[in-house]
Motif scaffolding. Sequence first.
Motif, PDB file in Angstrom:
ATOM      1  N   ASP A  84      13.402   6.090  -8.436  1.00  0.00           N
ATOM      2  CA  ASP A  84      14.370   5.259  -9.148  1.00  0.00           C
ATOM      3  C   ASP A  84      14.370   3.887  -8.486  1.00  0.00           C
ATOM      4  OD1 ASP A  84      16.578   4.802 -11.000  1.00  0.00           O
ATOM      5  OD2 ASP A  84      17.810   4.715  -9.202  1.00  0.00           O
ATOM      6  N   VAL A  85      14.018   2.856  -9.234  1.00  0.00           N
ATOM      7  CA  VAL A  85      13.834   1.522  -8.657  1.00  0.00           C
ATOM      8  C   VAL A  85      14.970   0.597  -9.089  1.00  0.00           C
ATOM      9  CG1 VAL A  85      12.314  -0.487  -8.478  1.00  0.00           C
ATOM     10  CG2 VAL A  85      11.332   1.806  -8.668  1.00  0.00           C
ATOM     11  N   THR A  86      15.609  -0.042  -8.124  1.00  0.00           N
ATOM     12  CA  THR A  86      16.589  -1.094  -8.386  1.00  0.00           C
ATOM     13  C   THR A  86      16.005  -2.415  -7.921  1.00  0.00           C
ATOM     14  OG1 THR A  86      18.504   0.364  -8.169  1.00  0.00           O
ATOM     15  CG2 THR A  86      18.887  -1.990  -7.858  1.00  0.00           C
ATOM     16  N   LEU A  87      15.857  -3.368  -8.842  1.00  0.00           N
ATOM     17  CA  LEU A  87      15.344  -4.694  -8.507  1.00  0.00           C
ATOM     18  C   LEU A  87      16.523  -5.636  -8.329  1.00  0.00           C
ATOM     19  CD1 LEU A  87      13.012  -6.709  -8.180  1.00  0.00           C
ATOM     20  CD2 LEU A  87      13.035  -7.008 -10.670  1.00  0.00           C
ATOM     21  N   LEU A  88      16.633  -6.226  -7.153  1.00  0.00           N
ATOM     22  CA  LEU A  88      17.711  -7.151  -6.836  1.00  0.00           C
ATOM     23  C   LEU A  88      17.394  -8.520  -7.428  1.00  0.00           C
ATOM     24  CD1 LEU A  88      18.123  -6.136  -3.095  1.00  0.00           C
ATOM     25  CD2 LEU A  88      19.621  -5.471  -4.990  1.00  0.00           C
ATOM     26  N   GLY A  89      18.207  -8.956  -8.375  1.00  0.00           N
ATOM     27  CA  GLY A  89      17.956 -10.229  -9.035  1.00  0.00           C
ATOM     28  C   GLY A  89      18.737 -11.365  -8.412  1.00  0.00           C
ATOM     29  N   GLY A  90      18.175 -12.539  -8.441  1.00  0.00           N
ATOM     30  CA  GLY A  90      18.801 -13.743  -7.918  1.00  0.00           C
ATOM     31  C   GLY A  90      17.930 -14.918  -8.285  1.00  0.00           C
ATOM     32  N   ARG A  91      17.775 -15.847  -7.364  1.00  0.00           N
ATOM     33  CA  ARG A  91      16.874 -16.972  -7.602  1.00  0.00           C
ATOM     34  C   ARG A  91      15.435 -16.493  -7.453  1.00  0.00           C
ATOM     35  NH1 ARG A  91      15.412 -21.979  -3.674  1.00  0.00           N
ATOM     36  NH2 ARG A  91      14.086 -23.087  -5.145  1.00  0.00           N
ATOM     37  N   TYR A  92      14.662 -16.640  -8.524  1.00  0.00           N
ATOM     38  CA  TYR A  92      13.288 -16.168  -8.511  1.00  0.00           C
ATOM     39  C   TYR A  92      12.367 -17.218  -7.915  1.00  0.00           C
ATOM     40  CZ  TYR A  92       8.703 -14.611 -10.071  1.00  0.00           C
ATOM     41  OH  TYR A  92       7.392 -14.223 -10.093  1.00  0.00           O
ATOM     42  N   LEU A  95       6.562  -5.312  -6.010  1.00  0.00           N
ATOM     43  CA  LEU A  95       6.749  -3.937  -5.557  1.00  0.00           C
ATOM     44  C   LEU A  95       7.430  -3.098  -6.637  1.00  0.00           C
ATOM     45  CD1 LEU A  95       6.271  -2.103  -3.149  1.00  0.00           C
ATOM     46  CD2 LEU A  95       8.515  -2.753  -2.279  1.00  0.00           C
ATOM     47  N   ALA A  96       8.425  -3.685  -7.316  1.00  0.00           N
ATOM     48  CA  ALA A  96       9.089  -2.967  -8.403  1.00  0.00           C
ATOM     49  C   ALA A  96       8.094  -2.630  -9.510  1.00  0.00           C
ATOM     50  CB  ALA A  96      10.233  -3.811  -8.956  1.00  0.00           C
ATOM     51  N   GLN A  97       7.171  -3.544  -9.791  1.00  0.00           N
ATOM     52  CA  GLN A  97       6.157  -3.277 -10.813  1.00  0.00           C
ATOM     53  C   GLN A  97       5.222  -2.164 -10.374  1.00  0.00           C
ATOM     54  OE1 GLN A  97       4.664  -7.301 -11.104  1.00  0.00           O
ATOM     55  NE2 GLN A  97       5.761  -7.670 -13.031  1.00  0.00           N
ATOM     56  N   PRO A 140       0.801  -1.231   0.000  1.00  0.00           N
ATOM     57  CA  PRO A 140       0.000   0.000   0.000  1.00  0.00           C
ATOM     58  C   PRO A 140       0.832   1.279   0.000  1.00  0.00           C
ATOM     59  CG  PRO A 140      -0.889  -1.572   1.579  1.00  0.00           C
ATOM     60  CD  PRO A 140       0.442  -2.113   1.134  1.00  0.00           C
ATOM     61  N   LEU A 141       2.128   1.185   0.284  1.00  0.00           N
ATOM     62  CA  LEU A 141       2.992   2.369   0.271  1.00  0.00           C
ATOM     63  C   LEU A 141       3.275   2.867  -1.140  1.00  0.00           C
ATOM     64  CD1 LEU A 141       5.877   2.006   2.892  1.00  0.00           C
ATOM     65  CD2 LEU A 141       4.379   3.978   2.559  1.00  0.00           C
ATOM     66  N   ALA A 142       3.181   1.986  -2.121  1.00  0.00           N
ATOM     67  CA  ALA A 142       3.641   2.318  -3.472  1.00  0.00           C
ATOM     68  C   ALA A 142       3.023   3.605  -4.030  1.00  0.00           C
ATOM     69  CB  ALA A 142       3.402   1.139  -4.406  1.00  0.00           C
ATOM     70  N   PRO A 143       1.694   3.799  -3.988  1.00  0.00           N
ATOM     71  CA  PRO A 143       1.138   5.033  -4.562  1.00  0.00           C
ATOM     72  C   PRO A 143       1.650   6.289  -3.863  1.00  0.00           C
ATOM     73  CG  PRO A 143      -0.585   3.403  -4.190  1.00  0.00           C
ATOM     74  CD  PRO A 143       0.630   2.897  -3.487  1.00  0.00           C
ATOM     75  N   ALA A 144       1.829   6.219  -2.546  1.00  0.00           N
ATOM     76  CA  ALA A 144       2.305   7.389  -1.809  1.00  0.00           C
ATOM     77  C   ALA A 144       3.777   7.659  -2.092  1.00  0.00           C
ATOM     78  CB  ALA A 144       2.078   7.185  -0.316  1.00  0.00           C
ATOM     79  N   LEU A 145       4.587   6.613  -2.222  1.00  0.00           N
ATOM     80  CA  LEU A 145       6.002   6.803  -2.530  1.00  0.00           C
ATOM     81  C   LEU A 145       6.176   7.459  -3.889  1.00  0.00           C
ATOM     82  CD1 LEU A 145       7.637   3.460  -1.313  1.00  0.00           C
ATOM     83  CD2 LEU A 145       7.560   5.665  -0.134  1.00  0.00           C
ATOM     84  N   ALA A 146       5.282   7.150  -4.806  1.00  0.00           N
ATOM     85  CA  ALA A 146       5.361   7.735  -6.146  1.00  0.00           C
ATOM     86  C   ALA A 146       5.186   9.245  -6.115  1.00  0.00           C
ATOM     87  CB  ALA A 146       4.300   7.103  -7.045  1.00  0.00           C
ATOM     88  N   ARG A 147       4.620   9.772  -5.039  1.00  0.00           N
ATOM     89  CA  ARG A 147       4.416  11.219  -4.934  1.00  0.00           C
ATOM     90  C   ARG A 147       5.580  11.927  -4.250  1.00  0.00           C
ATOM     91  NH1 ARG A 147      -0.861   9.173  -3.662  1.00  0.00           N
ATOM     92  NH2 ARG A 147      -0.540   9.489  -1.423  1.00  0.00           N
ATOM     93  N   LEU A 148       6.520  11.164  -3.686  1.00  0.00           N
ATOM     94  CA  LEU A 148       7.677  11.782  -3.048  1.00  0.00           C
ATOM     95  C   LEU A 148       8.705  12.188  -4.096  1.00  0.00           C
ATOM     96  CD1 LEU A 148       8.259   9.538   0.092  1.00  0.00           C
ATOM     97  CD2 LEU A 148       7.090  11.747  -0.039  1.00  0.00           C
ATOM     98  N   ASP A 149       9.540  13.137  -3.748  1.00  0.00           N
ATOM     99  CA  ASP A 149      10.514  13.654  -4.701  1.00  0.00           C
ATOM    100  C   ASP A 149      11.857  12.952  -4.549  1.00  0.00           C
ATOM    101  OD1 ASP A 149      11.461  15.293  -6.710  1.00  0.00           O
ATOM    102  OD2 ASP A 149      12.079  16.871  -5.331  1.00  0.00           O
ATOM    103  N   ARG A 150      12.418  12.500  -5.684  1.00  0.00           N
ATOM    104  CA  ARG A 150      13.773  11.960  -5.751  1.00  0.00           C
ATOM    105  C   ARG A 150      13.995  10.833  -4.732  1.00  0.00           C
ATOM    106  NH1 ARG A 150      14.348  16.906  -4.498  1.00  0.00           N
ATOM    107  NH2 ARG A 150      15.751  16.406  -2.766  1.00  0.00           N
ATOM    108  N   LEU A 151      13.262   9.782  -4.870  1.00  0.00           N
ATOM    109  CA  LEU A 151      13.395   8.632  -3.982  1.00  0.00           C
ATOM    110  C   LEU A 151      14.051   7.483  -4.742  1.00  0.00           C
ATOM    111  CD1 LEU A 151      12.450   8.067  -1.000  1.00  0.00           C
ATOM    112  CD2 LEU A 151      10.598   6.738  -2.017  1.00  0.00           C
ATOM    113  N   THR A 152      14.986   6.790  -4.071  1.00  0.00           N
ATOM    114  CA  THR A 152      15.583   5.586  -4.638  1.00  0.00           C
ATOM    115  C   THR A 152      15.118   4.390  -3.821  1.00  0.00           C
ATOM    116  OG1 THR A 152      17.553   6.755  -5.415  1.00  0.00           O
ATOM    117  CG2 THR A 152      17.729   4.366  -5.143  1.00  0.00           C
ATOM    118  N   VAL A 153      14.504   3.422  -4.472  1.00  0.00           N
ATOM    119  CA  VAL A 153      14.012   2.218  -3.802  1.00  0.00           C
ATOM    120  C   VAL A 153      14.788   1.019  -4.319  1.00  0.00           C
ATOM    121  CG1 VAL A 153      12.047   0.655  -3.516  1.00  0.00           C
ATOM    122  CG2 VAL A 153      11.704   3.127  -3.371  1.00  0.00           C
TER     123      VAL A 153
END
Length: 268
Positions: free
Chosen positions: A146-154, A135-137, A115-128
């Motif tokens: 700016d979203v960094t998705l940590l890849g590994g075993r899915y 969550l990345a989607q 549920p945080l995702a829509p509110a985070l989208a309104r913040l300025d210059r956030l790196t997640v």
Amino acid sequence: MPARTRSSQAAVEERRQAVLRHVVEHGETRIDDLADHFGVSLMTMHRDLDDLAQRSLLRKERGRAVAFPAVTMETATRFRESTALSAKAAVCRAALSRIKPGSTVLMDDSTTLFPLAPALARLDRLTVVTNSVGLAQHLGSARNVDVTLLGGRYHGDFNSCTGPEVTRALSRIRADLALMSATAVLSGQLFHPLSEYVEVKLAMLASAERALLLVDHSKFGKTATHAYGTVADYQAVITDTSTPDAEIAAIRDLGVPVEAVDPGDASP
């Protein structure tokens, strides 16, 4: 006589979810009874149960399907996304004021954080930085994030990644804040049924300057296979007002502030 058409994969998965729910509700069920209940052959039911057992969602024993504790089932994304929605939204709303624009924020794969995702989208210059594909989607289209998705075993059941690739990447990151949840909490002790996810949580804690634990009432008073520290690793715990008083007292006894929010106003 027309040839029998093979069930679509979607229909098979829907049946398997129904089988899992049935086993969880009853604790354990004879396999032949399951086959009769769902109107399939014994061979088909064995295939369904083999698949669920391989995904660590139940145990298959001689002639029986046995449920894990309910907390294990709740770790699978599709079973937990729709639970305690108002409590999760209220907890996220309370956490929002602690997230500063311009911050680098680590977020685990807990659906409590969705549920945080829509509110985070309104913040300025956030790196997640997150290991959660879901969550990345949710955040991917936000211009200011700016979203960094940590890849590994899915892990398809959890829609997220684990493994040494994830923990190594986290060791090279210094974040301002980690936002995390827990599958189970008992007297301030944290638990998770899968060791791979414990390693990710510990790596996130080590990489963040401070951490908040967001956990709704449904996770308290439970345990799972792997203990991985206490709430003392977090700056504060945010929960909802339905959390048992004894659990809140145990957290405060460890010197950790607790904020218990009312789920009545659910928009973050």
